[in-house]
Design a protein around this motif. Structure first.
Motif, PDB file in Angstrom:
ATOM      1  N   PHE A 194     -48.543  -1.803  11.637  1.00 52.52           N
ATOM      2  CA  PHE A 194     -48.997  -0.995  12.763  1.00 52.52           C
ATOM      3  C   PHE A 194     -48.275  -1.350  14.051  1.00 52.52           C
ATOM      4  N   MET A 246     -57.194  -9.822  -2.530  1.00 56.61           N
ATOM      5  CA  MET A 246     -57.773  -8.552  -2.962  1.00 56.61           C
ATOM      6  C   MET A 246     -57.295  -8.180  -4.365  1.00 56.61           C
ATOM      7  N   GLU A 285     -58.215  -0.684   9.087  1.00 53.84           N
ATOM      8  CA  GLU A 285     -57.302   0.132   8.274  1.00 53.84           C
ATOM      9  C   GLU A 285     -56.278  -0.744   7.570  1.00 53.84           C
ATOM     10  N   ALA A 286     -55.802  -1.774   8.280  1.00 53.89           N
ATOM     11  CA  ALA A 286     -54.827  -2.684   7.672  1.00 53.89           C
ATOM     12  C   ALA A 286     -55.436  -3.339   6.440  1.00 53.89           C
ATOM     13  N   ALA A 287     -56.694  -3.761   6.547  1.00 52.62           N
ATOM     14  CA  ALA A 287     -57.357  -4.395   5.409  1.00 52.62           C
ATOM     15  C   ALA A 287     -57.450  -3.410   4.244  1.00 52.62           C
ATOM     16  N   ALA A 288     -57.749  -2.151   4.555  1.00 48.25           N
ATOM     17  CA  ALA A 288     -57.860  -1.148   3.488  1.00 48.25           C
ATOM     18  C   ALA A 288     -56.518  -0.954   2.785  1.00 48.25           C
ATOM     19  N   HIS A 336     -57.334   1.936  -0.472  1.00 47.53           N
ATOM     20  CA  HIS A 336     -57.247   0.578  -1.011  1.00 47.53           C
ATOM     21  C   HIS A 336     -56.723   0.539  -2.440  1.00 47.53           C
ATOM     22  N   ARG A 362     -65.551  -8.718   5.036  1.00 46.59           N
ATOM     23  CA  ARG A 362     -64.559  -9.747   5.349  1.00 46.59           C
ATOM     24  C   ARG A 362     -63.878  -9.564   6.696  1.00 46.59           C
ATOM     25  N   ILE A 363     -63.899  -8.339   7.230  1.00 45.42           N
ATOM     26  CA  ILE A 363     -63.190  -8.086   8.478  1.00 45.42           C
ATOM     27  C   ILE A 363     -64.155  -7.693   9.601  1.00 45.42           C
ATOM     28  N   PHE A 399     -55.688  -9.888  11.500  1.00 41.56           N
ATOM     29  CA  PHE A 399     -57.096 -10.273  11.501  1.00 41.56           C
ATOM     30  C   PHE A 399     -57.252 -11.462  12.452  1.00 41.56           C
ATOM     31  N   ALA A 420     -52.331  -5.275  14.420  1.00 43.04           N
ATOM     32  CA  ALA A 420     -53.565  -5.207  13.625  1.00 43.04           C
ATOM     33  C   ALA A 420     -53.744  -6.407  12.710  1.00 43.04           C
ATOM     34  N   PRO A 431     -57.490  -0.074  13.755  1.00 45.50           N
ATOM     35  CA  PRO A 431     -56.332  -0.394  12.905  1.00 45.50           C
ATOM     36  C   PRO A 431     -56.505  -1.684  12.095  1.00 45.50           C
ATOM     37  N   ILE A 432     -57.249  -2.651  12.608  1.00 43.71           N
ATOM     38  CA  ILE A 432     -57.427  -3.906  11.868  1.00 43.71           C
ATOM     39  C   ILE A 432     -58.155  -3.634  10.557  1.00 43.71           C
ATOM     40  N   PHE A 484     -54.379 -12.318   2.417  1.00 39.47           N
ATOM     41  CA  PHE A 484     -55.483 -11.366   2.224  1.00 39.47           C
ATOM     42  C   PHE A 484     -55.234 -10.358   1.106  1.00 39.47           C
ATOM     43  N   ALA A 486     -58.461  -3.696   0.204  1.00 46.34           N
ATOM     44  CA  ALA A 486     -59.880  -4.011   0.364  1.00 46.34           C
ATOM     45  C   ALA A 486     -60.703  -2.725   0.326  1.00 46.34           C
ATOM     46  N   SER A 487     -61.732  -2.709  -0.529  1.00 42.90           N
ATOM     47  CA  SER A 487     -62.622  -1.550  -0.602  1.00 42.90           C
ATOM     48  C   SER A 487     -63.421  -1.470   0.704  1.00 42.90           C
ATOM     49  N   PRO A 488     -64.008  -0.298   1.015  1.00 43.55           N
ATOM     50  CA  PRO A 488     -64.736  -0.181   2.284  1.00 43.55           C
ATOM     51  C   PRO A 488     -65.783  -1.285   2.479  1.00 43.55           C
ATOM     52  N   THR A 524     -65.758  -4.333   1.156  1.00 39.00           N
ATOM     53  CA  THR A 524     -65.058  -5.599   1.402  1.00 39.00           C
ATOM     54  C   THR A 524     -64.517  -5.645   2.832  1.00 39.00           C
ATOM     55  N   LEU A 577     -54.315  -3.070   2.378  1.00 38.06           N
ATOM     56  CA  LEU A 577     -54.003  -4.268   1.593  1.00 38.06           C
ATOM     57  C   LEU A 577     -54.864  -4.366   0.335  1.00 38.06           C
ATOM     58  N   PRO A 602     -67.137 -10.522  10.427  1.00 44.59           N
ATOM     59  CA  PRO A 602     -66.670 -11.717  11.140  1.00 44.59           C
ATOM     60  C   PRO A 602     -66.192 -11.408  12.560  1.00 44.59           C
ATOM     61  N   MET A 603     -65.600 -10.220  12.746  1.00 46.33           N
ATOM     62  CA  MET A 603     -65.130  -9.907  14.093  1.00 46.33           C
ATOM     63  C   MET A 603     -66.296  -9.595  15.033  1.00 46.33           C
TER      64      MET A 603
END
Lengths: 264, 365
Positions: free
Chosen positions: B95, B116, A164-167, B87, A179-180, B101, B99, A161-162, B112, A171-173, A175, A169, A183-184
């Motif tokens: 969620f 973007m 997915e959350a970025a997507a 995206h 960025r996610i 970061f 979720a 989900p983390i 964030f 962010a392209s796959p 990115t 927001l 780093p994790m």
């Protein structure tokens, strides 16, 4: 955590284990300060002369630089190959992903002597013996399983989900990965780097098959040195190597926690 | 402070800002979502309500683009988004698991989505500050998510989704991981913010209280299909199917047989759908049933049956009787006023209720 009284027997056992594990150091460190011209324990006289001697020994210094460059190249390649491989195995889950990951770990289960022999036979046909490229390829056989294992575990434990959350927001796959996801995976990446570097730097058996008069790695050079002349130079070098290894481990521990990185 | 956000999110109110047309998701032969048609007007908060596995989360994930639809269309503001990747959909998703970061501070989490979108640095700083204030987390900007409580983390997630001014806010069981007290608080807070910003939102939940108390409309789903769409009052007062009647609010469901549009139960006749024959279920809410001791003056009611008290449950504000009527249990809930006689099991009683409180459904095969 509740503190329980530790029995004397347990303390004694722990002490014995430590002595057993550290015994080589107890012998090697004093010898490295020996004033004798051959290895003897305990030394009959003391001196620091064997430390500078390392740096004037051309074979040792050139082998050291070879090993360092080799470990560096092998580590970088292990990450570059291991990361996409782990991503494919864990995230894209191709048909037969489990069989593949078992296959990729298989070199760890084979005795290195068998691997070395097999590589010797194949590489001699293509003129790769005693070449830097040959050494890189041989070391990758043993470092890649570690790299794929550690990175796959690091990836598999990341909550999806983390990403997915970025997507959502924007962010392209790619990115998201940069960025996610990366780093994790920090502790997994540091662990892989340290592991691959140390495995390559320490590797003796495979390297013995692969080296020759033209090129040698540090552990092989040390081995041959001891075969020919038993002076305490190798002990001094060993102490330096222990310190180097300790530094790597310390860096890993400080940046991401040793237990977190390796015990999973 | 929120004027700017409101101005952007508000627009012409009208029908069908979000349209789902025949939306379907199949896994092999199994339809997780089956031919879903829905129109969501701008600015409404709509709940997707149903038991687990009913397809509500899959529907939400299809709207967000996280799950590809097998067939059907997703249209937002006249634009077909069905084939658009996640995206580029411009939606905010909150969620159940927050979720956030973990390697970024609260402020960086919220920033964030703006980064973007290549928003300027100064504007990012200003909007992040606004959004964090909106969810009452000012002062926590530099904290890491791990240092916050569950409720605070969910607020960060909400701010992160809202700050980009998404066309639609999607909430996937956002309150399920919070404890009861915090859940009530967040419920009101989410509703307030949604209304203030005038944002169109979908709220997925299995909790009927959340759906009824927060949302403008509720979409009840079961086994991948839409059962009923309506306001909370519609669903409660005129449930269209036996499933909705059973899932939303509590109800008595009595087995009976119908012949030519008339169902018989305990000697009473109940009007069913014209021409309906065969096994049926008669539904009546426990607190819409009046109860009186047998032989006493009967209160007004269109239907009347008699029975024997099988169980008495005194719960303080509510007095519940389970009454055996012709071998089936009818629960009756009475609001206590103080001083009433509590009937004991074995007492003969008569029950009555109004015609508009009864629903008759063909029993599921």
């Amino acid at each position: 955590m509740d503190e329980r009284p530790v029995s004397l027997a347990l303390k004694l056992m722990a002490l014995t284990m430590f002595v057993f594990l550290l015994a080589p150091l107890i012998v090697v460190v004093p010898i490295s300060f020996s004033g004798d011209s051959y290895m003897m324990f305990p030394p009959s006289s003391w001196s620091l002369k064997w430390y500078p001697a390392i740096f004037t020994d051309g074979k040792m210094t050139s082998a050291f630089w070879t090993s360092l460059l080799l470990a560096f190249v092998v580590t970088v390649l292990s990450l570059l190959i291991g990361l996409p491989a782990a991503y494919a195995l864990v995230r894209l889950k191709p048909r037969g992903a489990e069989a593949m990951s078992a296959l990729f770990t298989a070199p760890l289960l084979l005795p290195t002597i068998v691997l070395g022999l097999a590589i010797l036979i194949v590489f001699s046909r293509y003129g790769l013996l005693a070449t830097f490229q040959g050494l890189v390829a041989a070391h990758l056989v043993v470092t890649l399983p570690y790299a794929i294992r550690v990175l796959a575990t690091a990836l598999a434990t990341l909550p999806i989900p983390i990403e997915e959350a970025a997507a959502t927001l924007g962010a392209s796959p790619f990115t998201v990965f940069r960025r996610i996801t990366l780093p994790m995976m920090k502790s997994g990446l540091i662990g892989t780097t340290a592991l691959c570097f140390l495995v390559s730097f320490d590797e003796v058996v495979l390297s013995l098959f692969m080296t020759g008069p033209r090129i040698s790695t540090l552990p092989v050079a040390m081995y041959h040195h001891v075969e020919q002349q038993a002076d305490p130079l190798v002990a001094s070098l060993s102490v330096l190597l222990v310190i180097l290894t300790l530094l790597v481990v310390l860096v890993v521990d400080r940046t991401s926690g040793l237990a977190k990185t390796f015990v999973k | 402070m929120t004027d700017r956000i409101t101005a952007a999110a508000a627009g012409q109110a009208g029908e069908g800002f979000l349209s789902l047309k025949g939306l379907t998701k199949r896994y092999g032969g199994f339809a997780a979502v089956d031919n879903l048609d829905l129109e969501v007007p701008k600015g409404e908060l709509v709940a997707f309500l149903g038991p687990s596995g009913c397809g509500k989360t899959t529907s939400l994930r299809m709207i967000a683009g996280l799950v590809p639809a097998t067939s059907g269309r997703i249209v937002v503001g006249g634009q077909d988004l069905t084939e658009v990747p996640t995206h580029r959909r411009d939606m905010g998703l909150v969620f159940q698991s927050y979720a956030l970061f973990p390697h970024m501070s609260v402020a960086r989490n919220v920033a964030f989505g703006l980064e973007m979108r290549k928003v300027g640095k100064d504007e990012i700083a200003r909007r992040v500050k606004e959004a964090i204030a909106l969810v009452h987390l000012s002062g926590k900007e530099e904290h890491r998510p791990g240092q916050l409580s569950g409720g605070q983390q969910q607020r960060v997630a909400l701010a992160r989704a809202l700050v980009v001014r998404p066309s639609i806010l999607l909430l996937d069981e956002p309150l399920s991981n919070l404890d009861a007290k915090l859940r009530d608080e967040m419920r009101n807070e989410i509703r307030d913010i949604q209304k203030r910003l005038g944002i169109t939102a979908i709220f997925v939940t299995h909790d009927q209280v959340e759906a009824l108390t927060m949302c403008d409309k509720v979409v009840v789903m079961n086994q991948g299909r839409l059962e009923q769409v309506g306001t909370p009052v519609d669903l409660y007062e005129t449930p269209r199917t036996a499933f909705v009647a059973g899932f939303v609010g509590r109800s008595n469901r009595l087995k009976a047989t119908a012949r030519d549009g008339v169902a018989e139960f305990a000697g009473e006749s109940f009007a069913a759908q014209a021409g309906l024959s065969g096994p049926v279920e008669i539904m009546v809410r426990p607190h819409r049933v009046a109860l009186s001791a047998a032989g006493a003056d009967v209160t007004a009611g269109d239907h009347r049956v008699s029975g024997i008290v099988a169980r008495t449950i005194f719960a303080g504000d509510i007095l519940q009787y389970d009454v055996d009527v012709a071998g089936q249990i009818v629960s009756v809930e009475l609001a206590t006023r103080g001083g009433e006689t509590v009937l004991q099991p074995g007492a003969a009683v008569s029950l009555s209720w109004r015609r508009q409180d009864v629903f008759v459904y063909g029993a599921a095969a």
